[in-house]
Design a protein around this motif. Structure first.
Motif, PDB file in Angstrom:
ATOM      1  N   GLU A  97      -9.064   6.109  -7.559  1.00 13.25           N
ATOM      2  CA  GLU A  97      -9.082   4.635  -7.522  1.00 13.25           C
ATOM      3  C   GLU A  97      -9.839   4.131  -8.759  1.00 13.25           C
ATOM      4  OE1 GLU A  97     -10.867   3.121  -3.953  1.00 13.25           O
ATOM      5  OE2 GLU A  97     -11.245   1.147  -4.826  1.00 13.25           O
ATOM      6  N   SER A 145     -12.325   7.422  -4.797  1.00 10.60           N
ATOM      7  CA  SER A 145     -11.370   6.555  -4.109  1.00 10.60           C
ATOM      8  C   SER A 145     -12.004   6.144  -2.791  1.00 10.60           C
ATOM      9  CB  SER A 145     -10.047   7.290  -3.832  1.00 10.60           C
ATOM     10  OG  SER A 145      -9.311   7.441  -5.022  1.00 10.60           O
ATOM     11  N   ASP A 146     -12.337   4.876  -2.659  1.00  4.78           N
ATOM     12  CA  ASP A 146     -12.964   4.364  -1.436  1.00  4.78           C
ATOM     13  C   ASP A 146     -11.980   3.524  -0.621  1.00  4.78           C
ATOM     14  OD1 ASP A 146     -15.328   5.525  -2.289  1.00  4.78           O
ATOM     15  OD2 ASP A 146     -15.964   3.700  -3.354  1.00  4.78           O
ATOM     16  N   ASP A 147     -11.186   2.741  -1.313  1.00  2.00           N
ATOM     17  CA  ASP A 147     -10.267   1.826  -0.629  1.00  2.00           C
ATOM     18  C   ASP A 147      -9.218   2.634   0.134  1.00  2.00           C
ATOM     19  OD1 ASP A 147      -9.256  -1.353  -1.206  1.00  2.00           O
ATOM     20  OD2 ASP A 147      -7.777   0.071  -0.436  1.00  2.00           O
ATOM     21  N   GLU A 148      -8.894   2.162   1.330  1.00  2.00           N
ATOM     22  CA  GLU A 148      -7.949   2.865   2.199  1.00  2.00           C
ATOM     23  C   GLU A 148      -6.602   3.095   1.509  1.00  2.00           C
ATOM     24  OE1 GLU A 148      -6.202   2.176   6.699  1.00  2.00           O
ATOM     25  OE2 GLU A 148      -7.784   0.852   5.943  1.00  2.00           O
ATOM     26  N   ALA A 149      -6.158   2.099   0.758  1.00  4.23           N
ATOM     27  CA  ALA A 149      -4.856   2.226   0.084  1.00  4.23           C
ATOM     28  C   ALA A 149      -4.844   3.390  -0.908  1.00  4.23           C
ATOM     29  CB  ALA A 149      -4.510   0.921  -0.633  1.00  4.23           C
ATOM     30  N   ALA A 190      -6.301   6.330  -0.335  1.00  4.42           N
ATOM     31  CA  ALA A 190      -6.729   7.519   0.409  1.00  4.42           C
ATOM     32  C   ALA A 190      -6.059   8.804  -0.088  1.00  4.42           C
ATOM     33  CB  ALA A 190      -6.441   7.328   1.896  1.00  4.42           C
ATOM     34  N   ASP A 191      -4.828   8.695  -0.576  1.00  2.00           N
ATOM     35  CA  ASP A 191      -4.094   9.900  -0.969  1.00  2.00           C
ATOM     36  C   ASP A 191      -4.268  10.297  -2.431  1.00  2.00           C
ATOM     37  OD1 ASP A 191      -3.165  10.026   1.621  1.00  2.00           O
ATOM     38  OD2 ASP A 191      -1.321   8.905   1.155  1.00  2.00           O
ATOM     39  N   ASN A 241      -7.768  -0.500  -9.267  1.00  2.00           N
ATOM     40  CA  ASN A 241      -8.327  -1.438  -8.299  1.00  2.00           C
ATOM     41  C   ASN A 241      -9.525  -2.172  -8.891  1.00  2.00           C
ATOM     42  OD1 ASN A 241      -8.375  -2.777  -5.882  1.00  2.00           O
ATOM     43  ND2 ASN A 241      -9.502  -1.196  -4.762  1.00  2.00           N
ATOM     44  N   PRO A 279       0.821  -1.230   0.000  1.00  2.00           N
ATOM     45  CA  PRO A 279       0.000   0.000   0.000  1.00  2.00           C
ATOM     46  C   PRO A 279       0.850   1.275   0.000  1.00  2.00           C
ATOM     47  CG  PRO A 279      -0.110  -1.104   2.140  1.00  2.00           C
ATOM     48  CD  PRO A 279       0.665  -2.006   1.239  1.00  2.00           C
ATOM     49  N   ASP A 280       2.140   1.134   0.275  1.00  2.00           N
ATOM     50  CA  ASP A 280       3.019   2.317   0.272  1.00  2.00           C
ATOM     51  C   ASP A 280       3.766   2.504  -1.048  1.00  2.00           C
ATOM     52  OD1 ASP A 280       2.302   2.954   2.896  1.00  2.00           O
ATOM     53  OD2 ASP A 280       3.783   1.539   3.701  1.00  2.00           O
TER      54      ASP A 280
END
Lengths: 357, 357
Positions: free
Chosen positions: B240, B229-233, B235-236, B261, B185-186
């Protein structure tokens, strides 16, 4: 390279010589193929018209004529007597095989061009008489509609252009469940008196034989075959299932399967030294051309060429040649040559050996 | 019409000007694409060689160099210092987007030709600086490998030849499950400081944008878009999932979907007044061309052109142009124009309105 033209003009009539004119047909033998396919094909055609229908009785012929907007219906007898002869210019013979000869003889007598269904007759001897009857009298075409099928014509051009390199082998299948299509064990295709040498090679294998010859532009010289008939309905014919090999000039084999008692399947694959060409489906509408060379694979089809479309192309080709006085590609001699190949296939199966054609 | 040539020469290099020569590359940024795809592609190429690998540390660069039979491995710092500059003629920049500029500046300083991955940089402003750094100094190509993909080139020729008539609309999809492909995720593609405006349009939507421009040979003038963008990954980053419309000159719309995604899906369909052209799959190897016109349908693919094959074509094209001193098709200005389109797409999503490009 011109892919745009190659694809855009995939179904072009490279054979067409004339744009205008009309050839009026008498259709002889009103089975499902004539009524459901040939009549609509002529309606779609540019150069043909259905003028007369010919059947076992005047009544039946007139009824089907009325149902299909055709002017005249006559009996076989009336046809032989020259009834309505001034109403048509050509005949399409779609009767059982063993009856072709008599209609072609009468057509020749009245000076009518002949488009005769394949196989040309029930036996080589009768087919010879048929060709003789027309020769020098009237144009005669054997109704090999694969030869005016666009995918097949393009396949032949590709082979001629060297696309596959040297042909190495041909594999072809033509099978169908005849008794599901026509649920009658007494139908003429299972009766050797009407069908000729057998049921499957005569009616289905002939597509493999003629299409392979057309694509290769070579003659078959040797035949081998195995046949069997287990089902009761096939008791009178030897080839409920037939596997045969024809060796063409240059030792190119055609390995073929023909069966009137199997799942429908039609395909033809020609492998060469540098590429391959496959028609799948091949023989009964919507022929699709698959080619490969190196890593490139292509697939081309004209979805508008169903069985009726194939017959439309065939009828217009025949009319074009008759009206322009041109030579006919699949003539009587070609039909006769295939009859000889089929006889050799049956002889080879009988003898369990190799037979010269 | 010449279908044989059209299919047989489907993957011909119509762009090729020279047959001999060698362009020695320094590959900058050793992510999986560079190591698994670019290095093998250069090995398969006719005109390219991998001379130097450049990574975060000398140790890593030397290790990967040794693993891949490459002579020299150096660090980013050493690259900027001109280490091994005499060993290579050109650089391939495969780092995160926001790092492209500095490597291109250094390459220009040392007179090295630049093949820079797309998108050209993280923002329009940085991309402008990048183009400026190279301009008049060294050749610069934006690495749009679709422009040397045989199926895409043939599609463009078909459109130019009028096969589809007038283009009416383009529909394009490029989606992949990024977190399944790279389970981190990073990763930089989800970090706007390194990726730029977002994750999906920058990295995937750009294929739709550039390929549509290449096929249509027109510029986009208006943008509309919706993103989420819904998925936490994610977020920035805003995208998504992104749906965007670019209106090209002549009011031809490109409707596109880009998502990092989602199930992998790549396709592009161009509908015209008389025919249509589809690439499916389109963007990541084994592009297959589907065309239809009237009732004719064709499908052509070169199964040998996987992602590595695409990169091989791209590298050889670039080398051909650099070694021959020829103009480069997808140059820095084209890369910059796409950056402007991407910025407009993000602005349009922000404003929920139409944005001029």
């Amino acid at each position: 390279m011109d892919l745009a033209t190659g694809i855009g003009d995939f179904s072009r009539r490279d054979w067409q010589r004339i744009e205008d004119g009309e050839l009026r047909f008498a259709l002889i033998g009103l089975g499902w193929w004539t009524v459901d396919v040939a009549i609509p094909a002529i309606e779609e055609s540019d150069l043909c018209a259905t003028a007369v229908l010919v059947s076992s009785s005047t009544e039946k012929a007139e009824r089907i004529a009325a149902e299909n907007g055709v002017e005249t219906g006559i009996s076989y007898e009336e046809f032989h007597d020259g009834e309505a002869a001034e109403e048509y210019d050509a005949v399409y013979v779609g009767t059982p095989n063993a009856l072709h000869l008599e209609y072609v003889e009468t057509a020749a007598e009245y000076g009518k061009a002949v488009l005769c269904e394949k196989p040309l007759e029930a036996t080589v001897e009768r087919a010879e008489k048929l060709v003789e009857a027309a020769e020098g009298e009237v144009p005669l075409m054997t109704a090999y509609r694969m030869q005016t099928e666009p995918a097949v014509r393009r396949a032949r051009e590709l082979i001629e252009a060297g696309f596959v390199g040297e042909p190495v082998s041909v594999r072809s299948t033509n099978t169908q469940p005849l008794l599901e299509m026509i649920p009658d064990p007494d139908q003429w295709r299972l009766n050797p008196d009407l069908a000729g040498y057998g049921a499957s090679v005569m009616d289905l294998g002939i597509y493999s034989i003629n299409t392979a010859r057309y694509l290769l532009d070579r003659e078959p010289v040797l035949a081998r075959a195995t046949m069997r008939s287990d089902d009761e309905a096939f008791a009178d014919v030897p080839d409920e299932v037939a596997e045969f090999t024809l060796t063409f000039e240059g030792e190119v084999p055609l390995e073929a399967t023909a069966s009137q008692n199997a799942q429908e399947g039609t395909s033809l694959t020609l492998i060469g030294t540098e590429g391959s060409i496959e028609l799948d489906p091949a023989f009964h509408g919507e022929a699709t051309l698959h080619v490969s060379k190196g890593d490139v694979r292509a697939e081309i089809e004209d979805t508008g060429i169903d069985a009726t479309g194939e017959m439309r192309e065939e009828f217009d080709y025949f009319a074009d040649r008759v009206l322009s006085g041109g030579d006919i590609g699949p003539d009587g001699h070609e039909g006769l040559a295939d009859m000889r190949a089929i006889r050799a296939i049956h002889n080879a199966a009988d003898r369990d050996g190799t037979v010269d054609i």
